[in-house]
Design an enzyme around this catalytic site. Structure first.
Site, PDB file in Angstrom:
ATOM      1  N   GLY A  52      -3.033   0.459   5.757  1.00 28.06           N
ATOM      2  CA  GLY A  52      -1.865   1.102   5.166  1.00 28.06           C
ATOM      3  C   GLY A  52      -0.629   0.623   5.910  1.00 28.06           C
ATOM      4  N   ALA A  53       0.422   0.271   5.145  1.00 29.61           N
ATOM      5  CA  ALA A  53       1.564  -0.432   5.730  1.00 29.61           C
ATOM      6  C   ALA A  53       2.183   0.285   6.938  1.00 29.61           C
ATOM      7  CB  ALA A  53       2.615  -0.653   4.644  1.00 29.61           C
ATOM      8  N   ARG A  91      -3.088  -9.189   9.890  1.00 26.88           N
ATOM      9  CA  ARG A  91      -2.991  -9.033   8.434  1.00 26.88           C
ATOM     10  C   ARG A  91      -1.674  -9.652   7.981  1.00 26.88           C
ATOM     11  NH1 ARG A  91      -5.052  -3.937   5.868  1.00 26.88           N
ATOM     12  NH2 ARG A  91      -5.081  -5.341   4.068  1.00 26.88           N
ATOM     13  N   GLN A 197     -10.195   2.863  -1.797  1.00 24.36           N
ATOM     14  CA  GLN A 197      -9.266   3.642  -0.972  1.00 24.36           C
ATOM     15  C   GLN A 197      -8.635   4.803  -1.718  1.00 24.36           C
ATOM     16  OE1 GLN A 197      -7.267   0.116   0.156  1.00 24.36           O
ATOM     17  NE2 GLN A 197      -7.914   0.298   2.271  1.00 24.36           N
ATOM     18  N   ASP A 238       3.379  -2.482   0.173  1.00 24.84           N
ATOM     19  CA  ASP A 238       3.128  -3.149   1.454  1.00 24.84           C
ATOM     20  C   ASP A 238       4.279  -4.079   1.827  1.00 24.84           C
ATOM     21  OD1 ASP A 238       0.156  -2.364   2.086  1.00 24.84           O
ATOM     22  OD2 ASP A 238       0.369  -2.660  -0.061  1.00 24.84           O
ATOM     23  N   ASN A 248       1.787  -4.513  -3.780  1.00 26.67           N
ATOM     24  CA  ASN A 248       0.980  -3.331  -3.467  1.00 26.67           C
ATOM     25  C   ASN A 248      -0.474  -3.683  -3.797  1.00 26.67           C
ATOM     26  OD1 ASN A 248       0.904  -0.537  -2.565  1.00 26.67           O
ATOM     27  ND2 ASN A 248       0.292  -0.014  -4.644  1.00 26.67           N
ATOM     28  N   LYS A 249      -1.366  -2.751  -3.506  1.00 29.82           N
ATOM     29  CA  LYS A 249      -2.812  -2.979  -3.670  1.00 29.82           C
ATOM     30  C   LYS A 249      -3.141  -3.573  -5.036  1.00 29.82           C
ATOM     31  CE  LYS A 249      -5.203  -2.337  -1.081  1.00 29.82           C
ATOM     32  NZ  LYS A 249      -5.851  -3.188  -0.066  1.00 29.82           N
TER      33      LYS A 249
HETATM   34  O1  MRU Z   1      -5.123  -3.057   2.480  1.00 29.11           O
HETATM   35  P1  MRU Z   1      -4.464  -1.799   2.931  1.00 29.11           P
HETATM   36  O2  MRU Z   1      -5.299  -0.596   2.779  1.00 29.11           O
HETATM   37  O3  MRU Z   1      -3.836  -1.906   4.287  1.00 29.11           O
HETATM   38  O4  MRU Z   1      -3.299  -1.711   1.859  1.00 29.11           O
HETATM   39  C1  MRU Z   1      -2.355  -0.805   1.836  1.00 29.11           C
HETATM   40  C2  MRU Z   1      -2.628   0.129   0.747  1.00 29.11           C
HETATM   41  O5  MRU Z   1      -3.432   0.999   0.907  1.00 29.11           O
HETATM   42  C3  MRU Z   1      -1.886   0.097  -0.484  1.00 29.11           C
HETATM   43  O6  MRU Z   1      -1.455  -1.120  -0.921  1.00 29.11           O
HETATM   44  C4  MRU Z   1      -0.823   1.164  -0.440  1.00 29.11           C
HETATM   45  O7  MRU Z   1      -0.516   1.562  -1.717  1.00 29.11           O
HETATM   46  C5  MRU Z   1       0.412   0.701   0.223  1.00 29.11           C
HETATM   47  S1  MRU Z   1       1.333   2.003   0.823  1.00 29.11           S
HETATM   48  C6  MRU Z   1       1.004   1.882   2.506  1.00 29.11           C
END
Ligand code: MRU
Length: 355
Positions: A52-53, A91, A197, A238, A248-249
């Site tokens: 999570g960012a 990451r 998630q 992110d 984003n995801k």
């Molecule tokens: O791969 P992650 O779990 O680190 O990615 C982040 C996320 O869970 C999502 O993209 C989220 O919506 C972003 S908000 C922190």
């Protein structure tokens, strides 16, 4: 946020040991895990014990503080510079990670050769990054709450709740605020693959806050949008490019397209530390490609409490696993930040970004 009545953050420093909520164990076990050195902390980010960012931004910052505490007096600056590289390589997509590392590096460099002062400055700066993330997310809740009307059904994708930040979360913060203010809200929760998630983390958070919700398979959200059962979409981010495009995801883009086709407002919630002024458009955002095992296999808990890995695709099939996608600014109704709601546009971003 409260877990069984006890307030927690996702990440904090005790002495030189970093404490993290062990996220892969959720929703089945709530456990705190120790990271004694910055190398352990870097591994926790790359293996997604913490993700999570905002959460990895604060973790990267605390990792830098650990490096400053570990570094020998001689070669102090070389040691922390190497730690910054190690932490930054964990990451590639979340802007908050680079923001957190840089903030602590800057505080260390400002102390010149005063190693003792540099160590103290590093710890203070890392704590500042974490506190700022928590405060920003709380403010996102206040700015986003008035958009939500009583009785609304809201779709969210993946986890942009408090586990993805230090506290409160981004996309879920306005929802938590609306629920606490007595509005009747209902949340459609997806991201059931590849890492689950939404189903594992967002659902766990909503259970904790008592917010009514349903977990749906990723491919079901368009169905509910077309049937008029979604009033609004809120997702996290992110990284946000200077023109308002949002990474984003994976799966967020599809949700935004279907929302647009059905006239449903699609909002992004993010602290301004997620905006990358040096990234002109979404096409310039580095998209992490994760291992194909996350697609080929899934992991979960059996009824008798064992953590098992099971195959979901033929062993001889190739798999691909992009972790994020980009939603163009034109599909976004607004970006909810700690400074207010701004348009997803070059002007909107320039109004709030942190240089
Ligand atoms: O791969 P992650 O779990 O680190 O990615 C982040 C996320 O869970 C999502 O993209 C989220 O919506 C972003 S908000 C922190």
């Amino acid at each position: 946020m409260l877990v069984d009545g006890t307030p927690y953050r996702t990440v904090w420093l005790e002495g030189s040991t970093l404490k993290l909520i062990d996220q892969p164990q959720l929703p089945h076990r709530f456990a705190i895990i120790d990271m004694p050195t910055h190398h352990d902390t870097a591994r926790a980010i790359s293996t997604m014990i913490v993700r999570g960012a905002g959460a990895i931004g604060a973790t990267g910052a605390f990792g830098m503080a650990q490096a400053a505490l570990e570094a020998p007096e001689r070669g102090f600056h070389e040691y922390v510079a190497q730690a910054a590289r190690t932490l930054a390589e964990t990451r590639p997509t979340a802007q908050n990670l680079f923001y957190g590392i840089k903030a602590v590096l800057k505080a260390i460099e400002a102390e010149g050769d005063h190693v003792g002062q540099a160590r103290a400055a590093a710890v203070a700066a890392a704590q500042g990054v974490a506190d700022d993330d928590a405060a920003s997310c709380e403010a996102i809740g206040r700015h986003g709450e008035p958009i939500i009307q009583d009785g609304w059904r809201i779709s969210t994708h993946c986890n942009a709740g408090w586990l993805a930040f230090v506290d409160w979360g981004s996309a879920l913060s306005p929802i938590f605020a609306a629920h606490r203010n007595g509005k009747r809200v209902f949340v459609w929760v997806d991201e059931t693959r590849p890492r689950g998630q939404g189903s594992k983390l967002t659902a766990w958070e909503l259970v904790g806050e008592g917010v009514p919700h349903a977990v749906i398979a990723d491919n079901a959200s368009g169905h509910y949008m077309a049937r008029g059962q979604v009033d609004m979409v809120i997702v996290g981010s992110d990284r946000i490019a200077a023109n308002g495009d949002v990474a984003n995801k994976i799966g967020t883009y599809s949700s935004a397209v279907v929302a647009k086709a059905n006239g449903i407002p699609f909002y992004v919630a993010a602290p301004t530390t997620t905006i990358d002024p040096d990234c002109p458009t979404g096409a310039d955002i580095p998209i992490e490609e994760r291992g194909d095992d996350e697609v080929r296999w899934t992991w979960g808990w059996t009824e008798d409490g064992r953590y098992e890995k099971v195959a979901t695709a033929p062993a001889r099939s190739a798999c691909r696993n992009p972790a994020f996608d980009v939603t163009p600014a034109g599909l976004i109704a607004g970006i909810i930040t700690e400074k207010g709601v701004v348009p997803a546009s070059p002007e909107g971003m320039a109004r709030v970004w942190r240089r």
